[in-house]
Write a protein that holds these residues in place. Structure first.
Motif, PDB file in Angstrom:
ATOM      1  N   THR A  80      13.446 -18.192  -8.941  1.00 32.77           N
ATOM      2  CA  THR A  80      13.519 -19.469  -8.232  1.00 32.77           C
ATOM      3  C   THR A  80      12.166 -20.173  -8.245  1.00 32.77           C
ATOM      4  O   THR A  80      12.095 -21.410  -8.266  1.00 32.77           O
ATOM      5  N   ALA A  81      11.078 -19.372  -8.274  1.00 40.03           N
ATOM      6  CA  ALA A  81       9.728 -19.939  -8.321  1.00 40.03           C
ATOM      7  C   ALA A  81       9.325 -20.346  -9.729  1.00 40.03           C
ATOM      8  O   ALA A  81       8.215 -20.835  -9.946  1.00 40.03           O
ATOM      9  N   GLY A  82      10.219 -20.124 -10.702  1.00 36.17           N
ATOM     10  CA  GLY A  82       9.967 -20.579 -12.066  1.00 36.17           C
ATOM     11  C   GLY A  82       9.424 -19.537 -13.013  1.00 36.17           C
ATOM     12  O   GLY A  82       9.006 -19.879 -14.126  1.00 36.17           O
ATOM     13  N   HIS A  83       9.429 -18.257 -12.619  1.00 41.11           N
ATOM     14  CA  HIS A  83       8.908 -17.212 -13.503  1.00 41.11           C
ATOM     15  C   HIS A  83       9.933 -16.927 -14.605  1.00 41.11           C
ATOM     16  O   HIS A  83      11.037 -16.457 -14.327  1.00 41.11           O
ATOM     17  N   PRO A  84       9.609 -17.170 -15.880  1.00 41.90           N
ATOM     18  CA  PRO A  84      10.611 -17.086 -16.951  1.00 41.90           C
ATOM     19  C   PRO A  84      11.167 -15.688 -17.192  1.00 41.90           C
ATOM     20  O   PRO A  84      12.354 -15.532 -17.459  1.00 41.90           O
ATOM     21  N   ILE A  85      10.313 -14.652 -17.078  1.00 45.44           N
ATOM     22  CA  ILE A  85      10.821 -13.300 -17.268  1.00 45.44           C
ATOM     23  C   ILE A  85      11.655 -12.883 -16.059  1.00 45.44           C
ATOM     24  O   ILE A  85      12.652 -12.165 -16.194  1.00 45.44           O
ATOM     25  N   GLY A  86      11.248 -13.336 -14.881  1.00 44.29           N
ATOM     26  CA  GLY A  86      12.065 -13.085 -13.699  1.00 44.29           C
ATOM     27  C   GLY A  86      13.451 -13.684 -13.848  1.00 44.29           C
ATOM     28  O   GLY A  86      14.453 -13.069 -13.466  1.00 44.29           O
ATOM     29  N   GLN A  87      13.514 -14.859 -14.434  1.00 39.00           N
ATOM     30  CA  GLN A  87      14.806 -15.504 -14.684  1.00 39.00           C
ATOM     31  C   GLN A  87      15.645 -14.669 -15.645  1.00 39.00           C
ATOM     32  O   GLN A  87      16.853 -14.493 -15.450  1.00 39.00           O
ATOM     33  N   ALA A 116       2.157 -11.913  -3.355  1.00 37.56           N
ATOM     34  CA  ALA A 116       3.512 -12.476  -3.326  1.00 37.56           C
ATOM     35  C   ALA A 116       3.760 -13.251  -2.043  1.00 37.56           C
ATOM     36  O   ALA A 116       4.497 -14.248  -2.037  1.00 37.56           O
ATOM     37  N   SER A 117       3.141 -12.809  -0.937  1.00 35.61           N
ATOM     38  CA  SER A 117       3.350 -13.494   0.343  1.00 35.61           C
ATOM     39  C   SER A 117       2.804 -14.915   0.321  1.00 35.61           C
ATOM     40  O   SER A 117       3.175 -15.745   1.159  1.00 35.61           O
ATOM     41  N   SER A 118       1.920 -15.203  -0.648  1.00 39.37           N
ATOM     42  CA  SER A 118       1.401 -16.566  -0.827  1.00 39.37           C
ATOM     43  C   SER A 118       2.253 -17.382  -1.791  1.00 39.37           C
ATOM     44  O   SER A 118       1.903 -18.503  -2.137  1.00 39.37           O
ATOM     45  N   GLY A 119       3.356 -16.778  -2.258  1.00 35.19           N
ATOM     46  CA  GLY A 119       4.245 -17.480  -3.181  1.00 35.19           C
ATOM     47  C   GLY A 119       3.812 -17.414  -4.621  1.00 35.19           C
ATOM     48  O   GLY A 119       4.189 -18.273  -5.430  1.00 35.19           O
ATOM     49  N   PHE A 120       3.014 -16.397  -4.978  1.00 35.81           N
ATOM     50  CA  PHE A 120       2.472 -16.271  -6.331  1.00 35.81           C
ATOM     51  C   PHE A 120       3.540 -15.677  -7.245  1.00 35.81           C
ATOM     52  O   PHE A 120       3.869 -14.483  -7.125  1.00 35.81           O
ATOM     53  N   PRO A 121       4.120 -16.447  -8.179  1.00 36.75           N
ATOM     54  CA  PRO A 121       5.285 -15.986  -8.950  1.00 36.75           C
ATOM     55  C   PRO A 121       5.080 -14.688  -9.709  1.00 36.75           C
ATOM     56  O   PRO A 121       5.970 -13.823  -9.724  1.00 36.75           O
ATOM     57  N   ALA A 129      14.958  -4.794  -5.829  1.00 33.97           N
ATOM     58  CA  ALA A 129      14.351  -5.339  -7.048  1.00 33.97           C
ATOM     59  C   ALA A 129      14.978  -6.679  -7.391  1.00 33.97           C
ATOM     60  O   ALA A 129      14.272  -7.645  -7.729  1.00 33.97           O
ATOM     61  N   PHE A 130      16.313  -6.749  -7.309  1.00 35.74           N
ATOM     62  CA  PHE A 130      16.989  -8.011  -7.620  1.00 35.74           C
ATOM     63  C   PHE A 130      16.520  -9.123  -6.683  1.00 35.74           C
ATOM     64  O   PHE A 130      16.297 -10.259  -7.130  1.00 35.74           O
ATOM     65  N   THR A 131      16.351  -8.815  -5.404  1.00 32.92           N
ATOM     66  CA  THR A 131      15.897  -9.821  -4.445  1.00 32.92           C
ATOM     67  C   THR A 131      14.552 -10.404  -4.852  1.00 32.92           C
ATOM     68  O   THR A 131      14.345 -11.620  -4.814  1.00 32.92           O
ATOM     69  N   TRP A 132      13.647  -9.520  -5.292  1.00 31.09           N
ATOM     70  CA  TRP A 132      12.324  -9.998  -5.722  1.00 31.09           C
ATOM     71  C   TRP A 132      12.402 -10.763  -7.040  1.00 31.09           C
ATOM     72  O   TRP A 132      11.737 -11.793  -7.212  1.00 31.09           O
ATOM     73  N   PHE A 133      13.215 -10.280  -7.967  1.00 31.86           N
ATOM     74  CA  PHE A 133      13.366 -11.004  -9.228  1.00 31.86           C
ATOM     75  C   PHE A 133      13.950 -12.394  -8.990  1.00 31.86           C
ATOM     76  O   PHE A 133      13.548 -13.373  -9.632  1.00 31.86           O
ATOM     77  N   GLU A 134      14.899 -12.477  -8.081  1.00 26.74           N
ATOM     78  CA  GLU A 134      15.518 -13.766  -7.779  1.00 26.74           C
ATOM     79  C   GLU A 134      14.498 -14.727  -7.172  1.00 26.74           C
ATOM     80  O   GLU A 134      14.496 -15.926  -7.484  1.00 26.74           O
ATOM     81  N   LYS A 135      13.610 -14.193  -6.301  1.00 26.96           N
ATOM     82  CA  LYS A 135      12.552 -15.034  -5.734  1.00 26.96           C
ATOM     83  C   LYS A 135      11.634 -15.537  -6.850  1.00 26.96           C
ATOM     84  O   LYS A 135      11.246 -16.708  -6.864  1.00 26.96           O
ATOM     85  N   ALA A 136      11.270 -14.643  -7.761  1.00 26.54           N
ATOM     86  CA  ALA A 136      10.402 -15.028  -8.874  1.00 26.54           C
ATOM     87  C   ALA A 136      11.092 -16.056  -9.762  1.00 26.54           C
ATOM     88  O   ALA A 136      10.474 -17.030 -10.210  1.00 26.54           O
TER      89      ALA A 136
END
Length: 302
Positions: free
Chosen positions: A132-139, A95-100, A123-130
């Motif tokens: 924003t990075a375009g992860h559809p389930i994270g959205q 994740a530190s490399s920006g891997f969604p 958890a919400f903070t990480w989901f929000e990062k995902a």
């Protein structure tokens, strides 16, 4: 068979990981990137042959070079080995490399209290990062948390925003959620036509509640004219996957229909099921429409 399904799932993850890797490889020198990818690909080959020990060895080699797909895959293997704390560390490194996918996975561990104390806000903070990075389930998860108010202040407008973003990437649960919020007028003005459009998108992917809801809308004439035939069709399709409420609705509407209407409706549902059967789903009542169709044809010949 179960092992084969598990391996297939891992291979799917791996393919997606390789596709995404090119976005997150800038920390490696070209030589390191080649070594890491070579080791990773050898790990994939061993995984294809069910050689888990050898595969893991190559993944560890690639992970030692901070290769995000390898770190992510090791994390998934760690979870299957019941080593969630180690999995979390590998996911966090990726994740530190920006891997969604890894960013999202960290969120799921905090949300479930797996390998770490349960913390919905984190958890919400990480989901929000995902997200924003375009992860559809994270959205979708961000939308769900805004809707429920778990881990974040409840906000229907933000919920439908994130559901819509996820829905536009083809996530059926998000498409259903957008439809439901339009139907109820939550976070947006009530609009049954829009609700029907989004339920339809999800229903085409075998989302059962969307199929049931479409039947209800056709039965009531919401967003379109009333149609017992279309109501029966969608309830029959949902019932074919074992949806109990759909069974009851189908039985009730069938009692109100003529034999010709039932014949048309059952044929429509069977045609749809046959055409879309390859889409992953579960079914327990696939023969019902065909039985109705055959019975009505027999009655017509008598």
């Amino acid at each position: 068979m179960k092992t084969g399904v598990t391996i297939l799932r891992f291979l799917t993850i791996i393919i997606l990981s390789v596709i995404l890797f090119s976005r997150h490889s800038s920390a490696l020198t070209p030589e390191e990137a080649i070594r890491a990818q070579t080791a990773y690909e050898k790990g994939v080959q061993h995984l294809e042959n069910n050689e888990l020990k050898e595969a893991k060895s190559y993944f560890i080699t690639a992970a030692s070079l901070n290769y995000p797909p390898a770190l992510f895959t090791l994390g998934e293997l760690n979870l299957k080995e019941n080593r969630p704390a180690t999995a979390l560390k590998n996911f966090q490194k990726a994740a530190s490399s920006g891997f969604p996918r890894a960013i999202f996975r960290v969120g799921t561990l905090y949300a479930g209290g797996i390998g770490v104390d349960k913390d919905l806000r984190t958890a919400f903070t990480w989901f929000e990062k995902a997200a924003t990075a375009g992860h559809p389930i994270g959205q979708f998860y961000v939308g769900q948390m805004f809707l429920s108010g778990n881990g974040i202040k409840q906000d229907n407008e933000k919920a439908i925003h994130w559901f819509r973003v996820s829905a536009n990437q083809g996530i059926s649960r998000a498409q259903y959620s957008v439809g439901h919020m339009y139907y109820m007028g939550s976070g947006t003005p009530q609009d049954h036509k829009q609700a029907k459009i989004w339920f339809q998108k999800a229903a085409l992917q075998w989302h059962l509640q969307s199929q049931v809801n479409l039947g209800v809308m056709y039965y009531k004439g919401e967003g379109s004219e009333k149609s017992a035939i279309d109501a029966f069709k969608w309830w029959d399709i949902a019932a074919s996957s074992g949806h109990e409420q759909a069974h009851n609705f189908r039985r009730n509407v069938a009692a109100q229909m003529t034999e010709e209407e039932l014949r048309v409706a059952s044929r429509l549902s069977m045609d749809w099921i046959i055409e879309n059967h390859a889409i992953p789903h579960e079914h327990t009542d696939l023969t019902h429409s065909l039985e109705i169709h055959n019975q009505l044809n027999q009655n017509n010949r008598q």
